[in-house]
Scaffold this motif. Structure first.
Motif, PDB file in Angstrom:
ATOM      1  N   ALA A 127      28.443  42.513  31.429  1.00  0.00           N
ATOM      2  CA  ALA A 127      29.897  42.526  31.566  1.00  0.00           C
ATOM      3  C   ALA A 127      30.294  43.687  32.470  1.00  0.00           C
ATOM      4  CB  ALA A 127      30.549  42.669  30.194  1.00  0.00           C
ATOM      5  N   PRO A 128      31.456  43.597  33.153  1.00  0.00           N
ATOM      6  CA  PRO A 128      31.838  44.671  34.084  1.00  0.00           C
ATOM      7  C   PRO A 128      31.807  46.062  33.472  1.00  0.00           C
ATOM      8  CG  PRO A 128      33.273  42.782  34.385  1.00  0.00           C
ATOM      9  CD  PRO A 128      32.412  42.465  33.204  1.00  0.00           C
ATOM     10  N   ASP A 129      32.236  46.204  32.205  1.00  0.00           N
ATOM     11  CA  ASP A 129      32.249  47.534  31.596  1.00  0.00           C
ATOM     12  C   ASP A 129      30.890  47.957  31.050  1.00  0.00           C
ATOM     13  OD1 ASP A 129      32.202  45.697  29.579  1.00  0.00           O
ATOM     14  OD2 ASP A 129      33.775  46.624  28.367  1.00  0.00           O
ATOM     15  N   GLU A 130      29.861  47.117  31.199  1.00  0.00           N
ATOM     16  CA  GLU A 130      28.507  47.457  30.752  1.00  0.00           C
ATOM     17  C   GLU A 130      27.569  47.755  31.916  1.00  0.00           C
ATOM     18  OE1 GLU A 130      27.330  43.994  28.605  1.00  0.00           O
ATOM     19  OE2 GLU A 130      28.240  44.648  26.715  1.00  0.00           O
ATOM     20  N   ARG A 131      28.027  47.556  33.136  1.00  0.00           N
ATOM     21  CA  ARG A 131      27.103  47.648  34.273  1.00  0.00           C
ATOM     22  C   ARG A 131      26.551  49.043  34.475  1.00  0.00           C
ATOM     23  NH1 ARG A 131      30.857  43.813  37.738  1.00  0.00           N
ATOM     24  NH2 ARG A 131      29.943  41.797  37.198  1.00  0.00           N
ATOM     25  N   THR A 336      26.154  49.827  40.714  1.00  0.00           N
ATOM     26  CA  THR A 336      27.412  49.329  40.166  1.00  0.00           C
ATOM     27  C   THR A 336      28.512  49.348  41.221  1.00  0.00           C
ATOM     28  OG1 THR A 336      26.760  50.259  38.040  1.00  0.00           O
ATOM     29  CG2 THR A 336      29.044  49.576  38.264  1.00  0.00           C
ATOM     30  N   THR A 337      28.555  50.395  42.020  1.00  0.00           N
ATOM     31  CA  THR A 337      29.561  50.495  43.073  1.00  0.00           C
ATOM     32  C   THR A 337      29.458  49.322  44.031  1.00  0.00           C
ATOM     33  OG1 THR A 337      29.598  52.911  42.961  1.00  0.00           O
ATOM     34  CG2 THR A 337      30.377  51.917  44.996  1.00  0.00           C
ATOM     35  N   VAL A 338      28.240  49.008  44.460  1.00  0.00           N
ATOM     36  CA  VAL A 338      28.037  47.913  45.408  1.00  0.00           C
ATOM     37  C   VAL A 338      28.382  46.574  44.757  1.00  0.00           C
ATOM     38  CG1 VAL A 338      26.257  46.651  46.690  1.00  0.00           C
ATOM     39  CG2 VAL A 338      26.369  49.143  46.831  1.00  0.00           C
ATOM     40  N   ARG A 406      37.343  51.355  33.247  1.00  0.00           N
ATOM     41  CA  ARG A 406      36.015  51.391  33.872  1.00  0.00           C
ATOM     42  C   ARG A 406      35.961  52.417  34.992  1.00  0.00           C
ATOM     43  NH1 ARG A 406      37.160  45.995  33.797  1.00  0.00           N
ATOM     44  NH2 ARG A 406      37.383  45.929  36.057  1.00  0.00           N
ATOM     45  N   ASP A 407      37.123  52.963  35.409  1.00  0.00           N
ATOM     46  CA  ASP A 407      37.154  53.921  36.515  1.00  0.00           C
ATOM     47  C   ASP A 407      36.427  53.348  37.707  1.00  0.00           C
ATOM     48  OD1 ASP A 407      37.723  56.165  37.925  1.00  0.00           O
ATOM     49  OD2 ASP A 407      36.087  57.368  37.091  1.00  0.00           O
ATOM     50  N   SER A 408      36.712  52.105  38.054  1.00  0.00           N
ATOM     51  CA  SER A 408      35.975  51.411  39.092  1.00  0.00           C
ATOM     52  C   SER A 408      36.322  51.967  40.451  1.00  0.00           C
ATOM     53  CB  SER A 408      36.264  49.906  39.065  1.00  0.00           C
ATOM     54  OG  SER A 408      37.627  49.691  39.374  1.00  0.00           O
ATOM     55  N   PRO A 417      49.264  48.911  48.324  1.00  0.00           N
ATOM     56  CA  PRO A 417      49.117  48.683  46.885  1.00  0.00           C
ATOM     57  C   PRO A 417      47.667  48.628  46.500  1.00  0.00           C
ATOM     58  CG  PRO A 417      49.596  46.629  48.012  1.00  0.00           C
ATOM     59  CD  PRO A 417      49.681  47.709  49.042  1.00  0.00           C
ATOM     60  N   PRO A 418      47.336  48.820  45.247  1.00  0.00           N
ATOM     61  CA  PRO A 418      45.946  48.762  44.824  1.00  0.00           C
ATOM     62  C   PRO A 418      45.399  47.354  44.958  1.00  0.00           C
ATOM     63  CG  PRO A 418      47.403  48.907  42.929  1.00  0.00           C
ATOM     64  CD  PRO A 418      48.254  49.088  44.134  1.00  0.00           C
ATOM     65  N   ALA A 419      44.085  47.278  45.235  1.00  0.00           N
ATOM     66  CA  ALA A 419      43.441  45.984  45.336  1.00  0.00           C
ATOM     67  C   ALA A 419      43.336  45.348  43.968  1.00  0.00           C
ATOM     68  CB  ALA A 419      42.049  46.122  45.965  1.00  0.00           C
ATOM     69  N   ALA A 420      43.581  44.048  43.901  1.00  0.00           N
ATOM     70  CA  ALA A 420      43.498  43.343  42.623  1.00  0.00           C
ATOM     71  C   ALA A 420      42.056  43.091  42.261  1.00  0.00           C
ATOM     72  CB  ALA A 420      44.248  42.009  42.714  1.00  0.00           C
ATOM     73  N   PRO A 421      41.679  43.212  40.981  1.00  0.00           N
ATOM     74  CA  PRO A 421      40.307  42.904  40.592  1.00  0.00           C
ATOM     75  C   PRO A 421      40.049  41.423  40.709  1.00  0.00           C
ATOM     76  CG  PRO A 421      41.677  43.299  38.661  1.00  0.00           C
ATOM     77  CD  PRO A 421      42.531  43.607  39.851  1.00  0.00           C
ATOM     78  N   SER A 422      38.760  41.095  40.881  1.00  0.00           N
ATOM     79  CA  SER A 422      38.389  39.703  40.959  1.00  0.00           C
ATOM     80  C   SER A 422      38.619  39.024  39.609  1.00  0.00           C
ATOM     81  CB  SER A 422      36.917  39.568  41.356  1.00  0.00           C
ATOM     82  OG  SER A 422      36.116  40.076  40.329  1.00  0.00           O
ATOM     83  N   PRO A 423      38.813  37.708  39.590  1.00  0.00           N
ATOM     84  CA  PRO A 423      39.041  37.016  38.315  1.00  0.00           C
ATOM     85  C   PRO A 423      37.948  37.267  37.300  1.00  0.00           C
ATOM     86  CG  PRO A 423      39.524  35.565  40.171  1.00  0.00           C
ATOM     87  CD  PRO A 423      38.927  36.803  40.734  1.00  0.00           C
ATOM     88  N   ALA A 424      36.678  37.411  37.774  1.00  0.00           N
ATOM     89  CA  ALA A 424      35.563  37.603  36.846  1.00  0.00           C
ATOM     90  C   ALA A 424      35.585  38.948  36.161  1.00  0.00           C
ATOM     91  CB  ALA A 424      34.233  37.413  37.581  1.00  0.00           C
TER      92      ALA A 424
END
Length: 427
Positions: A127-131, A336-338, A406-408, A417-424
């Motif tokens: 999951a995104p917050d586990e990467r 994770t960044t990539v 997640r401090d992505s 404006p900030p970029a929107a996160p992907s749907p996933a």
């Protein structure tokens, strides 16, 4: 793309598999040099054989990433282990320098296949917050291999004084057996969803959508904000690790430090890296990803500059322990960044580009260090490289970034404006 599944038994098996494969490679690489010397190689021939290991995979990294983006990852792990096993074992029976170079390239290709497949599995099943946590645990396998492999090679090769030909061949055959042992934990690492008939009008699974999406160009991936920073950080950290391994013996010789002590110092650095990855999650909670990446690279740069000073061995040990801890941050967080910055349909390709940068760094950084005069110059070069990586890690975080839990490393224009996160990746 892929399915996030509960439980982390697959991650433990992947770490064990990676530890065996990386131990085999780390054991084989110094043994290849000893074997080549026994066959009459000089320093230039050793350099060519070493370069083939890194250069050959550059030709296939991106195509392998493309294939993985639109298919399964597990076959790459099976192929990678087979190539590592064959490259190690056949290097042990090779009777000429061209053959040694060829099998060294096969070994490097196998390592690349394995790492692309393994990193892609972690990206898909987390999951995104586990990467951050999962990539940190995954890279413990690499650190264990780097800790065990060279020491095992030294024990086997030095079995008979002055007769490195037979003992280096034995070390390579042992490395091949160790790589083959990876197959013991190479099972059910990739989730294979059951095919189900879709209801009329229902959305297609993510994998189907990815396969049908247009191919993202390499240029577009490299221009995605966050990807270049992740690639450059990975290159800088890996270059630092390689140059430390290559030049600390030179420093020891210059300062009268015994080879056994130098080996212990290198092991201390590797152990500190493992410790860092065990506490990655609490550090991210405390500092945030951006501050942790930038701060670790900046401190590592200062410590590399400090290694050029004639400090006593206890101080050198302390500096290397802290340096190893700092260097443990860059690799998992750059993954994770990539992954989070790249388009969803091109994550494996982005990871392959990151590995391409690593290979270029493995060739260019030691070559550049070799052109610099004195034992202090390579460490000064590392200080500049790591400091530049720290600045790059901070740069994408402009005013348009919204800090999430997640401090992505989502990027946006400074005034936009900030970029929107992907749907996933939406909560």
């Amino acid at each position: 793309m892929g399915t996030v599944t509960p439980g982390r038994g697959w991650l433990l098996r992947l770490v064990l598999t990676f530890a065996c494969a990386q131990s085999a490679v780390s054991m084989a690489r110094p043994a290849v040099s000893y074997r080549a010397l026994a066959l009459g190689a000089d320093e230039r021939a050793i350099g060519v054989i070493t370069a083939v290991y890194a250069l050959l995979p550059l030709l296939v990294a991106v195509p392998l990433g493309r294939r993985t983006d639109h298919g399964r990852c597990a076959p790459l792990l099976v192929l990678g282990v087979a190539l590592i096993t064959g490259g190690c074992a056949l290097s042990g029976v090779a009777g000429s320098l061209p053959a040694m170079a060829a099998w060294s390239g096969v070994m490097g290709l196998g390592h690349l296949c394995f790492v692309i497949g393994a990193q892609s599995i972690v990206a898909r099943r987390s999951a995104p917050d586990e990467r951050d946590r999962n990539f940190g645990h995954f890279t413990i396998g690499a650190s264990l291999g780097q800790l065990v492999g060279p020491a095992a090679a030294g024990l086997v090769v030095s079995g008979h004084d002055g007769a490195t030909g037979p003992t280096s061949a034995t070390a390579l055959l042992v490395a091949g057996g160790l790589a083959a042992f990876s197959y013991a934990s190479l099972w059910r690492l990739e989730h294979r969803p059951e095919p189900r008939a879709a209801a009329p009008g229902a959305a297609r699974p993510a994998q189907d959508r990815t396969a049908a999406s247009p191919r993202t160009s390499v240029r577009a991936i490299l221009r995605t904000c966050g990807v270049p920073a992740g690639i450059f950080m990975s290159l800088a950290v890996l270059s630092a690790t390689d140059i430390l391994t290559a030049y600390l013996p030179v420093v020891g010789e210059d300062r009268g430090i015994a080879p056994a002590t130098v080996g212990a110092l290198l092991s201390l650095r590797a152990a500190a890296t493992i410790a860092c990855r065990l506490v990655m999650t609490p550090m991210i909670r405390l500092l945030g990803r951006t501050a942790l990446m930038a701060g670790s690279c900046a401190l590592a740069g200062l410590l590399c500059a400090g290694l050029a000073l004639p400090v006593p061995v206890p101080a050198l040990a302390l500096m290397l322990a802290v340096l190893g801890f700092c260097l443990g941050v860059g690799q998992p967080l750059s993954m994770t960044t990539v992954v989070q910055a790249a388009p969803e349909a091109a994550r494996s390709t982005a990871l392959a580009l990151r590995l391409t940068g690593n290979r270029l760094g493995q060739v260019a950084a030691p070559a550049t260090a070799g052109l610099l005069a004195g034992t202090a110059a390579p460490f000064a070069m590392l200080a500049v490289l790591l400091s530049a990586s720290a600045a790059t890690a901070v740069r994408p975080q402009g005013r348009g970034v919204v800090r999430t839990k997640r401090d992505s490393t989502t990027c946006a224009a400074a005034d936009g404006p900030p970029a929107a996160p992907s749907p996933a990746e939406r909560p």
